[in-house]
Design an enzyme around this catalytic site. Structure first.
Site, PDB file in Angstrom:
ATOM      1  N   ARG A  58       5.774   8.243  -7.644  1.00  0.00           N
ATOM      2  CA  ARG A  58       5.575   6.983  -6.908  1.00  0.00           C
ATOM      3  C   ARG A  58       6.698   6.719  -5.906  1.00  0.00           C
ATOM      4  NH1 ARG A  58       6.865   2.706  -9.799  1.00  0.00           N
ATOM      5  NH2 ARG A  58       5.438   3.137 -11.522  1.00  0.00           N
ATOM      6  N   TYR A 111      -3.671  -9.404  14.641  1.00  0.00           N
ATOM      7  CA  TYR A 111      -4.773  -8.647  14.022  1.00  0.00           C
ATOM      8  C   TYR A 111      -5.418  -9.539  12.963  1.00  0.00           C
ATOM      9  CZ  TYR A 111      -6.733  -4.492  11.635  1.00  0.00           C
ATOM     10  OH  TYR A 111      -7.552  -3.557  11.065  1.00  0.00           O
ATOM     11  N   ASP A 183       4.340  -6.336  14.581  1.00  0.00           N
ATOM     12  CA  ASP A 183       3.288  -5.326  14.445  1.00  0.00           C
ATOM     13  C   ASP A 183       3.298  -4.528  15.750  1.00  0.00           C
ATOM     14  OD1 ASP A 183       0.930  -3.839  14.424  1.00  0.00           O
ATOM     15  OD2 ASP A 183      -0.164  -5.342  13.268  1.00  0.00           O
ATOM     16  N   LYS A 208      -3.600   4.783  13.267  1.00  0.00           N
ATOM     17  CA  LYS A 208      -3.998   4.818  14.673  1.00  0.00           C
ATOM     18  C   LYS A 208      -3.349   6.024  15.371  1.00  0.00           C
ATOM     19  CE  LYS A 208      -6.149   1.006  13.616  1.00  0.00           C
ATOM     20  NZ  LYS A 208      -5.559  -0.289  13.673  1.00  0.00           N
TER      21      LYS A 208
HETATM   22  C1  PLP Z   1      -5.604  -1.271  12.695  1.00  0.00           C
HETATM   23  C2  PLP Z   1      -4.482  -2.215  12.777  1.00  0.00           C
HETATM   24  C3  PLP Z   1      -3.816  -2.620  11.624  1.00  0.00           C
HETATM   25  C4  PLP Z   1      -4.248  -2.200  10.252  1.00  0.00           C
HETATM   26  O1  PLP Z   1      -4.217  -0.848  10.015  1.00  0.00           O
HETATM   27  P1  PLP Z   1      -5.117  -0.193   8.859  1.00  0.00           P
HETATM   28  O2  PLP Z   1      -4.491   1.124   8.636  1.00  0.00           O
HETATM   29  O3  PLP Z   1      -6.504  -0.152   9.390  1.00  0.00           O
HETATM   30  O4  PLP Z   1      -5.011  -1.085   7.654  1.00  0.00           O
HETATM   31  C5  PLP Z   1      -2.745  -3.483  11.767  1.00  0.00           C
HETATM   32  N1  PLP Z   1      -2.367  -3.934  12.982  1.00  0.00           N
HETATM   33  C6  PLP Z   1      -2.988  -3.570  14.098  1.00  0.00           C
HETATM   34  C7  PLP Z   1      -2.511  -4.099  15.402  1.00  0.00           C
HETATM   35  C8  PLP Z   1      -4.075  -2.708  14.037  1.00  0.00           C
HETATM   36  O5  PLP Z   1      -4.718  -2.366  15.164  1.00  0.00           O
END
Ligand code: PLP
Length: 394
Positions: A58, A111, A183, A208
């Protein structure tokens, strides 16, 4: 960081001979139990969580540590924790900053799951979230209360892509001893130095661009020296861990992030400018386009732009977008983005805005430009816009 340093760091960051034994990529160490031969060895391995001693799956293996170190180096932070999704990373970063009774500020352009987490889970634990207009800058000071503990910045914002003045917000936050979580998914570690500009924690949905191939769910949070121990403790307390297989995929994606982004940027700018000239398009919302919201700040703070933006059509409504999107060849609808494939997604910001009402003459579509040939992509979009025009009366 200069362009050259960034490219070189992408290749070398996180590579340690004691973990790879001389091969290029760290092996995928699948592990739960680690075995100790002696009592002394067991005591030694559990003593210091930052020492990177194998002691239980972990807490990671060299596969996860290599990815953590690579992101830390690119972000110029103190340390990175990995999470099983971007959402998990954002939420843990927030939890590392708040306690019951706190007030927090979140950009209205966040988001959507971030907003839901604040309005649901955080509210239940006694944290009050207030959503602010992303164009505020230093005027955010007017919203600060005695118990304000954290500001969540997302720049540019989801769906609408307003760029925020993080250095200005950070100047205010420092004076009031408020933490900043950013973010940074759109900007990636390459194009937006969130920690340098004043964030305490920079979060990526590695799902992403870092993963980059639409085959892995993963998140990261990188903190400065002020916040890393609290972030790590929060992640440990929540039991967050990611598989070595997923970490390995993200690390492989990271190595080509630079060249992929260059192509995403070039194709996107060409298509975004072309879209501005299409008669049905009311507005193209992309930070790198002159006249877009926060464009000057983007020029000052970012070193590049990426492939996600949105268009607003001149008339019609969301159900009408079926005429455009249903028969598209390359732009398929799909959540997420940042892979090599192009995507299009009708998505209404009105339902997720409270600080300022979203107003637009027609529907908004979020677009991701992939690595396909630009002429093919333009033809696909042109045909879609034509179907919309043919079927939807102004
Ligand atoms: C997609 C996204 C997330 C979340 O990511 P996941 O891996 O899908 O949980 C968070 N912030 C932004 C700006 C995003 O585009």
């Amino acid at each position: 960081m200069s362009e050259k340093q960034r490219d070189t760091k992408l290749v070398t960051a996180g590579r340690r001979k004691e973990w790879t034994h001389g091969i290029v990529n760290p092996p995928v160490y699948r592990a739960s139990t680690c075995l100790f031969d002696t009592y002394a060895e067991m005591r030694e391995r559990v003593k210091d969580p930052s020492a990177r001693h194998l002691f239980y799956g972990r807490k990671g293996t060299p596969t996860q540590w290599a990815l953590e170190d690579a992101i830390t180096e690119l972000e110029d932070g103190e340390g990175t924790m990995l999470f099983p999704s971007g959402v998990a990373a954002v939420n843990a970063a927030i939890l590392a900053c708040v306690k019951t009774g706190d007030h927090i500020l979140i950009t209205d352009s966040a988001y959507d799951p971030t907003r839901s987490f604040a309005n649901g889970f955080l509210k239940k634990m006694g944290v009050t979230a207030e959503f602010y207009d992303p164009s505020l800058g230093t005027n955010i000071e007017g919203l600060i209360k005695d118990n304000t503990a954290m500001i969540l910045v997302e720049s540019p914002g989801s769906l609408t892509f307003e760029v925020q003045d993080l250095p200005a917000i950070s100047e205010v936050a420092k004076r009031h001893k408020i933490l900043i979580v950013c973010d940074n998914t759109w900007g990636t570690p390459l194009y937006y130095p969130a920690l340098e500009l004043g964030a305490d924690i920079s979060v990526h949905a590695c799902t992403k661009y870092i993963g980059g191939h639409s085959d892995v769910m993963l998140g990261s949070a990188t903190a400065n020296a002020r916040m890393f121990k609290r972030l790590r403790q929060t992640a440990y307390s929540l039991g967050q861990t990611v598989s070595a297989d997923d970490a390995s995929l993200a690390l492989r994606g990271l190595r080509t992030l630079g060249v992929r982004l260059k192509q995403h940027e070039e194709s996107t700018l060409e298509i975004a400018k072309w879209l501005q000239d299409q008669p049905l398009v009311h507005e193209v919302r992309h930070p790198a386009l002159t006249g877009s919201q926060g464009h000057d700040i983007w020029r000052r703070d970012f070193t590049g732009s990426t492939g996600l933006f949105s268009i607003v059509l001149k008339h019609g409504d969301y159900p009408d977008t079926a005429h455009m999107v249903d028969e598209m060849k390359y732009f398929k609808m799909g959540f997420s983005w940042g892979g090599y494939e192009s995507l299009i997604l009708p998505s209404d910001p009105a339902s997720v805005r409270t600080a300022r009402k979203w107003q637009a003459p027609g529907p908004l579509l979020r677009v991701h430009i992939g690595l396909e040939n630009i002429s093919d992509l333009k033809a696909d979009l042109a045909a879609g816009l034509q179907r919309y025009s043919d079927n939807v009366a102004p």
